[in-house]
Design a protein around this motif. Structure first.
Motif, PDB file in Angstrom:
ATOM      1  N   GLU A  73       1.084  -1.580  -0.048  1.00  0.00           N
ATOM      2  CA  GLU A  73      -0.137  -0.008  -0.681  1.00  0.00           C
ATOM      3  C   GLU A  73       0.618   1.531   0.308  1.00  0.00           C
ATOM      4  O   GLU A  73       1.137   2.104  -0.583  1.00  0.00           O
ATOM      5  N   ARG A  74       1.972   1.023   0.778  1.00  0.00           N
ATOM      6  CA  ARG A  74       2.703   2.422   0.771  1.00  0.00           C
ATOM      7  C   ARG A  74       3.511   2.609  -0.545  1.00  0.00           C
ATOM      8  O   ARG A  74       3.538   3.853  -0.795  1.00  0.00           O
ATOM      9  N   ALA A  75       4.213   1.829  -1.386  1.00  0.00           N
ATOM     10  CA  ALA A  75       4.415   1.339  -2.635  1.00  0.00           C
ATOM     11  C   ALA A  75       3.593   2.142  -3.826  1.00  0.00           C
ATOM     12  O   ALA A  75       3.955   2.884  -4.654  1.00  0.00           O
ATOM     13  N   ARG A  76       2.005   2.027  -3.330  1.00  0.00           N
ATOM     14  CA  ARG A  76       1.421   2.242  -4.309  1.00  0.00           C
ATOM     15  C   ARG A  76       0.810   3.820  -3.996  1.00  0.00           C
ATOM     16  O   ARG A  76       1.053   4.237  -4.652  1.00  0.00           O
ATOM     17  N   ALA A  77       0.989   4.316  -3.039  1.00  0.00           N
ATOM     18  CA  ALA A  77       1.475   5.360  -3.215  1.00  0.00           C
ATOM     19  C   ALA A  77       1.568   6.436  -2.953  1.00  0.00           C
ATOM     20  O   ALA A  77       2.084   7.205  -3.764  1.00  0.00           O
ATOM     21  N   TYR A  78       2.751   6.142  -2.825  1.00  0.00           N
ATOM     22  CA  TYR A  78       4.619   6.714  -3.132  1.00  0.00           C
ATOM     23  C   TYR A  78       4.439   6.486  -4.987  1.00  0.00           C
ATOM     24  O   TYR A  78       4.693   8.049  -5.468  1.00  0.00           O
ATOM     25  N   ALA A  79       3.768   5.412  -5.166  1.00  0.00           N
ATOM     26  CA  ALA A  79       3.983   5.394  -7.256  1.00  0.00           C
ATOM     27  C   ALA A  79       3.070   6.781  -7.625  1.00  0.00           C
ATOM     28  O   ALA A  79       3.673   7.744  -8.032  1.00  0.00           O
ATOM     29  N   LYS A  80       2.381   7.160  -6.470  1.00  0.00           N
ATOM     30  CA  LYS A  80       0.516   8.106  -7.145  1.00  0.00           C
ATOM     31  C   LYS A  80       1.425   9.113  -6.953  1.00  0.00           C
ATOM     32  O   LYS A  80       0.905  10.192  -7.487  1.00  0.00           O
ATOM     33  N   ARG A  81       2.201   9.691  -5.822  1.00  0.00           N
ATOM     34  CA  ARG A  81       2.350  10.162  -5.524  1.00  0.00           C
ATOM     35  C   ARG A  81       3.469  11.035  -6.533  1.00  0.00           C
ATOM     36  O   ARG A  81       3.449  12.306  -7.347  1.00  0.00           O
ATOM     37  N   LEU A  82       4.444  10.327  -6.744  1.00  0.00           N
ATOM     38  CA  LEU A  82       5.583  10.586  -7.993  1.00  0.00           C
ATOM     39  C   LEU A  82       4.990  10.433  -9.545  1.00  0.00           C
ATOM     40  O   LEU A  82       5.306  11.494  -9.764  1.00  0.00           O
ATOM     41  N   ASN A  83       3.913  10.112  -9.652  1.00  0.00           N
ATOM     42  CA  ASN A  83       3.036  10.004 -10.768  1.00  0.00           C
ATOM     43  C   ASN A  83       2.328  11.268 -10.832  1.00  0.00           C
ATOM     44  O   ASN A  83       3.064  12.385 -11.793  1.00  0.00           O
ATOM     45  N   ALA A  84       2.082  11.896  -9.609  1.00  0.00           N
ATOM     46  CA  ALA A  84       1.418  13.121  -9.413  1.00  0.00           C
ATOM     47  C   ALA A  84       2.659  14.371  -9.514  1.00  0.00           C
ATOM     48  O   ALA A  84       1.916  15.210 -10.752  1.00  0.00           O
ATOM     49  N   GLU A  85       3.633  14.087  -9.110  1.00  0.00           N
ATOM     50  CA  GLU A  85       4.682  15.022  -9.058  1.00  0.00           C
ATOM     51  C   GLU A  85       5.579  15.201 -10.971  1.00  0.00           C
ATOM     52  O   GLU A  85       5.510  16.268 -11.227  1.00  0.00           O
ATOM     53  N   LEU A  86       5.304  14.128 -11.205  1.00  0.00           N
ATOM     54  CA  LEU A  86       5.654  14.538 -12.757  1.00  0.00           C
ATOM     55  C   LEU A  86       5.158  15.352 -13.083  1.00  0.00           C
ATOM     56  O   LEU A  86       5.318  16.154 -14.660  1.00  0.00           O
ATOM     57  N   ALA A  87       3.587  15.219 -13.706  1.00  0.00           N
ATOM     58  CA  ALA A  87       2.778  15.978 -14.364  1.00  0.00           C
ATOM     59  C   ALA A  87       2.350  16.844 -14.003  1.00  0.00           C
ATOM     60  O   ALA A  87       2.524  17.894 -14.916  1.00  0.00           O
ATOM     61  N   VAL A  88       3.022  17.559 -12.947  1.00  0.00           N
ATOM     62  CA  VAL A  88       3.197  18.543 -12.642  1.00  0.00           C
ATOM     63  C   VAL A  88       4.780  19.505 -13.195  1.00  0.00           C
ATOM     64  O   VAL A  88       4.239  20.335 -13.823  1.00  0.00           O
ATOM     65  N   ILE A  89       6.125  19.033 -12.780  1.00  0.00           N
ATOM     66  CA  ILE A  89       6.707  18.786 -13.809  1.00  0.00           C
ATOM     67  C   ILE A  89       6.887  19.360 -15.501  1.00  0.00           C
ATOM     68  O   ILE A  89       7.297  20.247 -15.934  1.00  0.00           O
ATOM     69  N   ASN A  90       6.127  17.843 -15.790  1.00  0.00           N
ATOM     70  CA  ASN A  90       6.056  18.229 -17.238  1.00  0.00           C
ATOM     71  C   ASN A  90       5.070  19.431 -17.791  1.00  0.00           C
ATOM     72  O   ASN A  90       5.059  19.768 -19.066  1.00  0.00           O
ATOM     73  N   ARG A  91       3.907  19.598 -16.877  1.00  0.00           N
ATOM     74  CA  ARG A  91       3.132  21.115 -17.363  1.00  0.00           C
ATOM     75  C   ARG A  91       3.497  22.658 -17.083  1.00  0.00           C
ATOM     76  O   ARG A  91       3.751  22.845 -18.146  1.00  0.00           O
ATOM     77  N   ILE A  92       4.341  22.488 -16.601  1.00  0.00           N
ATOM     78  CA  ILE A  92       5.242  23.827 -16.183  1.00  0.00           C
ATOM     79  C   ILE A  92       6.557  23.735 -17.368  1.00  0.00           C
ATOM     80  O   ILE A  92       6.541  24.881 -17.756  1.00  0.00           O
ATOM     81  N   GLN A  93       6.856  22.374 -17.300  1.00  0.00           N
ATOM     82  CA  GLN A  93       8.175  22.446 -18.048  1.00  0.00           C
ATOM     83  C   GLN A  93       7.379  22.962 -19.831  1.00  0.00           C
ATOM     84  O   GLN A  93       8.216  23.529 -20.250  1.00  0.00           O
ATOM     85  N   GLU A  94       6.537  22.557 -20.137  1.00  0.00           N
ATOM     86  CA  GLU A  94       5.934  22.625 -21.631  1.00  0.00           C
ATOM     87  C   GLU A  94       5.697  24.100 -21.763  1.00  0.00           C
ATOM     88  O   GLU A  94       5.684  24.757 -22.292  1.00  0.00           O
ATOM     89  N   GLY A  95       4.945  24.298 -19.788  1.00  0.00           N
ATOM     90  CA  GLY A  95       4.333  26.204 -20.318  1.00  0.00           C
ATOM     91  C   GLY A  95       5.858  26.538 -20.244  1.00  0.00           C
ATOM     92  O   GLY A  95       6.126  28.498 -21.432  1.00  0.00           O
ATOM     93  N   MET A  96       7.067  26.668 -19.464  1.00  0.00           N
ATOM     94  CA  MET A  96       7.976  27.317 -19.826  1.00  0.00           C
ATOM     95  C   MET A  96       8.956  27.238 -20.787  1.00  0.00           C
ATOM     96  O   MET A  96       8.994  28.098 -21.830  1.00  0.00           O
ATOM     97  N   ALA A  97       7.849  25.876 -21.886  1.00  0.00           N
ATOM     98  CA  ALA A  97       9.386  26.240 -23.144  1.00  0.00           C
ATOM     99  C   ALA A  97       7.961  26.540 -24.582  1.00  0.00           C
ATOM    100  O   ALA A  97       8.939  27.719 -25.356  1.00  0.00           O
ATOM    101  N   ALA A  98       6.958  26.885 -24.033  1.00  0.00           N
ATOM    102  CA  ALA A  98       5.809  28.049 -24.504  1.00  0.00           C
ATOM    103  C   ALA A  98       6.615  29.505 -24.442  1.00  0.00           C
ATOM    104  O   ALA A  98       6.308  30.353 -25.698  1.00  0.00           O
TER     105      ALA A  98
END
Length: 216
Positions: A2-27
């Motif tokens: 359960e802890r591993a799934r929670a960690y993976a979920k949080r990590l995926n959410a962080e990566l999604a945020v980083i990707n959105r920010i990087q796309e905005g900065m690139a534009a």
């Protein structure tokens, strides 16, 4: 598991945020627009009313608060030199983030409120780096409790700051290039006017005619 799934979920959410920010900065090529985009997105992600992004000018030894929210309100602060022996000077020296989680931490790091602001109870601050230079800082604060931030917040801030350093350096270079180009164009226009006047004066011997030519 359960802890591993929670960690993976949080990590995926962080990566999604980083990707959105990087796309905005690139534009975005505008320097302040990149700062505002990153600040707005991270305040939204952290659900925080208190966030800052600062830019350091090595020539003047001044730290500019380009993006500063406290208690949910956008604030404007004059540029100021970094506190001697304070957080920013330590980050410039070590290139590592700073975390203050208690009153003792603030005392040790000479943490003081900027005039016109309040002193928080905990914060994390990360350097914005490009190449071998620390360009600025990015920080989040909490005014209600100590130990408000952990590894997840520090990791996300650090990752965004690393991407931001390159984007801001490029945007700053773009802005400076545009400024120099405009100055060059203005100077060329001024020289063209001066040459036109000098040619007219060289062809005119009449006093009033020269006055009228220059005035026109």
């Amino acid at each position: 598991a359960e802890r591993a799934r929670a960690y993976a979920k949080r990590l995926n959410a962080e990566l999604a945020v980083i990707n959105r920010i990087q796309e905005g900065m690139a534009a975005e090529l505008d320097f302040q627009a990149i700062v505002d985009l990153v600040g707005d997105k991270l305040r939204e992600v952290f659900g925080s009313a208190d966030f800052n992004i600062g830019w350091y000018d090595e020539k003047t030894n001044l730290l500019y608060q380009l993006y500063l929210y406290e208690h949910g309100k956008r604030m404007r602060q004059p540029a100021r030199p970094p506190t001697p022996g304070g957080m920013f000077e330590q980050m410039r020296r070590t290139r590592q983030p700073v975390a203050l989680n208690s009153a003792a931490d603030y005392d040790r790091m000479r943490g003081r409120a900027i005039p016109g602001t309040d002193l928080s109870k905990s914060l994390i601050d990360v350097p914005i780096i490009s190449g071998d230079r620390v360009l600025g800082e990015m920080g989040i604060e909490n005014y209600e409790r100590e130990d408000a931030f952990g590894e997840a917040e520090l990791r996300l801030l650090g990752t965004v700051a690393a991407s931001m350093g390159v984007a801001l350096a490029n945007a700053r270079l773009f802005d400076e290039t545009q400024r120099l180009l405009k100055e060059t164009e203005q100077r060329a226009a001024e020289l063209a006017v001066i040459n036109s006047i000098q040619e007219g004066m060289a062809a005119e011997l009449d006093f009033q005619a020269i006055v009228n030519l220059v005035g026109d």
